[in-house]
Design an enzyme around this catalytic site. Structure first.
Site, PDB file in Angstrom:
ATOM      1  CB  CYS A 175      13.608  49.293 -26.759  1.00 17.15           C
ATOM      2  SG  CYS A 175      14.974  49.227 -27.900  1.00 17.15           S
ATOM      3  NE  ARG A 224      11.043  45.112 -22.034  1.00 18.15           N
ATOM      4  CZ  ARG A 224       9.990  44.479 -22.528  1.00 18.15           C
ATOM      5  NH1 ARG A 224       9.150  43.890 -21.727  1.00 18.15           N
ATOM      6  NH2 ARG A 224       9.777  44.442 -23.818  1.00 18.15           N
ATOM      7  CD1 TRP A 230      19.888  45.156 -25.777  1.00 16.99           C
ATOM      8  CD2 TRP A 230      19.102  44.752 -27.838  1.00 16.99           C
ATOM      9  NE1 TRP A 230      20.471  43.994 -26.237  1.00 16.99           N
ATOM     10  CE2 TRP A 230      20.012  43.729 -27.497  1.00 16.99           C
ATOM     11  CE3 TRP A 230      18.483  44.712 -29.084  1.00 16.99           C
ATOM     12  CZ2 TRP A 230      20.310  42.685 -28.355  1.00 16.99           C
ATOM     13  CZ3 TRP A 230      18.786  43.658 -29.937  1.00 16.99           C
ATOM     14  CH2 TRP A 230      19.692  42.657 -29.562  1.00 16.99           C
ATOM     15  CG  ASN A 245      10.290  49.873 -27.368  1.00 17.17           C
ATOM     16  OD1 ASN A 245      11.149  50.706 -27.115  1.00 17.17           O
ATOM     17  ND2 ASN A 245       9.550  49.278 -26.442  1.00 17.17           N
ATOM     18  N   GLY A 246      11.479  48.757 -31.589  1.00 17.78           N
ATOM     19  CA  GLY A 246      11.252  48.045 -32.849  1.00 17.78           C
ATOM     20  C   GLY A 246      12.217  48.488 -33.926  1.00 17.78           C
ATOM     21  CD  GLU A 274      17.859  26.188 -21.322  1.00 17.44           C
ATOM     22  OE1 GLU A 274      17.929  26.507 -22.518  1.00 17.44           O
ATOM     23  OE2 GLU A 274      17.606  27.008 -20.419  1.00 17.44           O
ATOM     24  CE  LYS A 296      19.692  29.814 -19.500  1.00 11.03           C
ATOM     25  NZ  LYS A 296      18.512  29.451 -20.196  1.00 11.03           N
ATOM     26  CD  GLU A 308      20.950  33.038 -22.196  1.00 11.69           C
ATOM     27  OE1 GLU A 308      20.632  32.106 -21.421  1.00 11.69           O
ATOM     28  OE2 GLU A 308      20.154  33.913 -22.553  1.00 11.69           O
ATOM     29  CG  HIS A 348      29.415  10.931 -36.536  1.00 10.86           C
ATOM     30  ND1 HIS A 348      29.766   9.982 -37.458  1.00 10.86           N
ATOM     31  CD2 HIS A 348      28.529  10.344 -35.691  1.00 10.86           C
ATOM     32  CE1 HIS A 348      29.103   8.860 -37.214  1.00 10.86           C
ATOM     33  NE2 HIS A 348      28.343   9.060 -36.136  1.00 10.86           N
ATOM     34  CE  LYS A 408      13.289  37.012 -18.911  1.00  9.90           C
ATOM     35  NZ  LYS A 408      13.957  35.701 -18.826  1.00  9.90           N
TER      36      LYS A 408
HETATM   37  O1  M6R Z   1      10.127  35.087 -24.282  1.00  9.25           O
HETATM   38  P1  M6R Z   1      10.551  33.909 -25.116  1.00  9.25           P
HETATM   39  O2  M6R Z   1      10.460  32.610 -24.373  1.00  9.25           O
HETATM   40  O3  M6R Z   1       9.839  33.835 -26.426  1.00  9.25           O
HETATM   41  O4  M6R Z   1      12.095  34.156 -25.429  1.00  9.25           O
HETATM   42  C1  M6R Z   1      12.804  33.302 -26.272  1.00  9.25           C
HETATM   43  C2  M6R Z   1      14.282  33.512 -26.130  1.00  9.25           C
HETATM   44  O5  M6R Z   1      14.641  34.825 -26.473  1.00  9.25           O
HETATM   45  C3  M6R Z   1      14.772  33.234 -24.708  1.00  9.25           C
HETATM   46  O6  M6R Z   1      14.438  31.948 -24.293  1.00  9.25           O
HETATM   47  C4  M6R Z   1      16.306  33.402 -24.624  1.00  9.25           C
HETATM   48  O7  M6R Z   1      16.930  32.403 -25.371  1.00  9.25           O
HETATM   49  C5  M6R Z   1      16.758  33.350 -23.164  1.00  9.25           C
HETATM   50  N1  M6R Z   1      17.653  34.429 -22.890  1.00  9.25           N
HETATM   51  C6  M6R Z   1      17.446  32.096 -22.803  1.00  9.25           C
HETATM   52  O8  M6R Z   1      17.935  32.087 -21.497  1.00  9.25           O
END
Ligand code: M6R
Length: 616
Positions: free
Chosen positions: A2, A27, A73, A108-109, A489, A493, A496, A512, A611
């Site tokens: 948000c 965001r 959001w 927000n929140g 990672e 990616k 996502e 395993h 974001k």
């Molecule tokens: O702003 P931050 O690094 O604390 O955010 C952590 C995660 O929300 C962030 O890395 C998220 O996993 C990304 N979308 C990954 O690409």
């Protein structure tokens, strides 16, 4: 996640509010809206993009000098127009008369006690038009309003449990916006003309409007009027807050020759890492702030707290900290740590890692560690003005620049650069880093931008892999040791932004369980640098081939793995020793990016994601 923008002005502020929302779009959001004072309350809301909201306000002639705007959001209630902010109070009683439409609010929140507040307000006759927790705040303010919005917000906030930032205005006080911050970021922008003042959840929203920014602190309430503002702290005492000149990053919003921000940010990595390491002449604890030497001397272990991609950079750092600095290191997912019974150890250096510095779970985990008496805190963070930096004793500010793509890329590699420096600084203080070793590591770090540029030149080969991945629904990623977090990672990616189901395993775990998944429909990406575990990894690769699995291998120049039937190899330009993870992650970022392009997904704003995750 948000976003909030608010303004008190003498000119029509709708264009500024909507542009502010556009700057916060990156965001992630699923609806948006704006409300202004114009002989009463007027608003426009949409489940479309902010550009559509702009058309709507123009068509409906929504103009005004005081207003608030929001990107939502969804948490409580579906993404629908009736749940979009701003919310208006309308009650008690269902009729539009009396006190109806008096208070407007954006939020927000999350309000944790919204159910009981809602029930109490319903008993008083308030009618709810949405499923949101936000509308509860709106009616609550209305219920205590007695001619002074600031007092009403103060009273209402004292009844709220949870994390929030709010901005509200009242039709009976047309040149006033009141904000409150508790757990979610909120800033005040001091206007440059006509006594106007602004509120926003991020200084970026005000780029080009004002660079005079006040970062509100936890529990602050702010009263914005024309030509003046007034802040009180959590105990309602008047508070002086520094006005800082903040260079807004509007330039970063330019795409240049790139199709997407994610692509731009992948290609910015040589520059971002160079900037992050700029000014590092030698290894010294003071790179992390005054007093770091004393803190590093006292610590005998490290606890890393982070989420998502930042968690994976922490997992990588664990290998460095234990093998180079010989310091026992634990890495915890922040959302788990904050609620887990743990055994606190005062000799632990608590390290948070965060791109945004505002991630709710990581902040809560940090505060939890502090509440257990662990006060030696350090953050590796990309936003110098964030809550994370303010709340930690020591900090290393990465200089990735603004990261707009939801999928984190340059933030990750710059975090790794900062964490490698931390490893070397701790090793030095503990007497485990010779001058020769320091010089060799520094030399390798200085060469990183060129090494990254060489890896980026592999893009055409990665595109040919992406063509194979585009029609798959599952993928497996394997790595060992230092590169196991890189496999994790890479899988994150891919899921996502392509929505392909991807899982990563330490390659030794294959037999395993996950080997059962392997068929010729399951591409298996293998991160295979020429390190001490390569021969073990080759055996794992054989296990995959024997089951018909198709391998996509990132091999080092000298690792003697050849392409053959069912084995596709991309050869990395050089082996990079302990810093190899920074290079091996890049083709995985490109693989996710190009597969997403081939599948036609919204690369920079993947579905359901935000974001900066400022709610729990
Ligand atoms: O702003 P931050 O690094 O604390 O955010 C952590 C995660 O929300 C962030 O890395 C998220 O996993 C990304 N979308 C990954 O690409």
């Amino acid at each position: 996640m948000c976003g909030i923008v608010g303004a008190v002005s003498t000119r029509d502020i709708v264009p500024i509010l909507v542009q502010g929302l556009q700057r916060l779009e990156y965001r992630g959001y699923d609806s948006c809206g704006v409300a202004v004072y114009s002989d009463g309350l007027k608003r426009a809301r949409s489940t479309d993009r902010v550009a559509k909201l702009l058309e709507q306000v123009q068509q409906e002639s929504v103009t005004g000098t005081t207003g608030i705007a929001h990107t939502r959001w969804a948490t409580h209630g579906a993404p629908a127009v009736h749940n979009a902010h701003p919310h208006f109070s309308h009650g008690p009683g269902k009729d539009a008369g009396g006190k109806a439409g008096r208070i407007a609010i954006v939020h927000n929140g999350i309000i944790e006690n919204h159910e009981e507040l809602r029930a109490a307000l319903q008993r008083k006759g308030y009618h709810f038009a949405s499923q949101t927790d936000t509308e509860v705040i709106c009616h609550l303010i209305d219920s205590v309003y007695d001619g002074d919005l600031f007092e009403a917000v103060k009273e209402a906030s004292s009844q709220l449990h949870g994390a929030y930032a709010i901005a509200a205005f009242c039709k009976d006080e047309p040149h006033r916006v009141v904000g409150a911050r508790a757990g979610s970021p909120l800033i005040l922008g001091v206007g440059k003309e006509g006594g106007e003042n602004f509120l926003a959840s991020d200084a970026m929203a005000l780029a080009g409007v004002t660079d005079q920014i006040v970062y509100l602190e936890e529990g602050d309430l702010v009263d914005l009027q024309l030509g003046r503002y007034w802040i009180v702290d959590r105990s309602h005492k008047p508070a002086e807050r520094q006005v800082r000149t903040v260079q807004a990053h509007s330039g970063a919003a330019e795409l240049g020759p790139y199709r997407h921000y994610m692509q731009k940010e992948i290609f910015e990595q040589p520059r971002a890492v160079a900037d992050t390491l700029e000014g590092v002449q030698g290894i010294t604890p003071e790179l992390f702030g005054d007093g770091a030497h004393r803190v590093f001397k006292e610590v005998d272990s490290v606890l890393i707290l982070a989420c998502g991609t930042s968690y994976y950079s922490g997992c990588t750092a664990k290998y460095w900290l234990e093998s180079i600095a010989k310091i026992p290191t634990q890495v915890e997912i922040a959302s788990e740590y904050r609620y887990r019974d743990t055994v606190p150890h005062p000799g632990t250096l608590v390290v948070t890692i965060s791109q945004s510095g505002e991630t709710a779970d990581t902040l809560a985990a940090l505060r939890h560690a502090q509440s257990l008496g662990m006060n030696k805190t350090l953050t590796v963070c990309n936003v110098a003005t964030s809550a994370m930096v303010r709340e930690c004793k020591l900090a290393y500010i990465t200089r990735a620049g603004v990261e707009i793509g939801v999928a984190s890329t340059k933030a990750f590699t710059t975090q790794l650069a900062g964490l490698f420096l931390l490893t070397l600084a701790l090793a030095q203080v503990k007497g485990r880093l010779s001058e020769e070793q320091e010089a060799a590591h520094l030399k390798a770090m200085r060469h990183l931008p060129a090494a990254l540029a060489a890896v980026l030149a592999l893009e055409p080969q990665v595109i040919s892999w992406a063509e194979d991945f585009a029609n798959k629904e599952h993928a497996l990623f394997l790595g060992r040791g230092l590169h196991y977090p890189i496999a994790l990672e890479g899988a994150l990616k891919l899921k996502e932004i392509t929505y392909i189901h991807a899982e990563a395993y330490a390659a030794g775990e294959l037999k395993h369980g996950p080997l059962a998944l392997v068929t010729d429909e399951m591409p298996v990406v293998t991160v295979a640098p020429n390190d001490a575990l390569l021969e073990k990894l080759k055996s794992n690769m054989q296990e995959v081939r024997a089951r018909g699995g198709v391998l996509y291998v990132l091999a080092d120049a000298d690792s003697r793995i050849e392409s053959s039937d069912g084995i596709h190899v991309i050869r990395m330009p050089e082996h990079y020793g302990p810093l190899s993870p920074l290079l091996h992650v890049v083709p995985l970022q490109l693989l996710a990016y190009h597969t997403a392009c081939a599948r036609g997904t919204d690369v920079d704003k993947p579905r359901n994601l935000a974001k900066s995750v400022t709610v729990e």
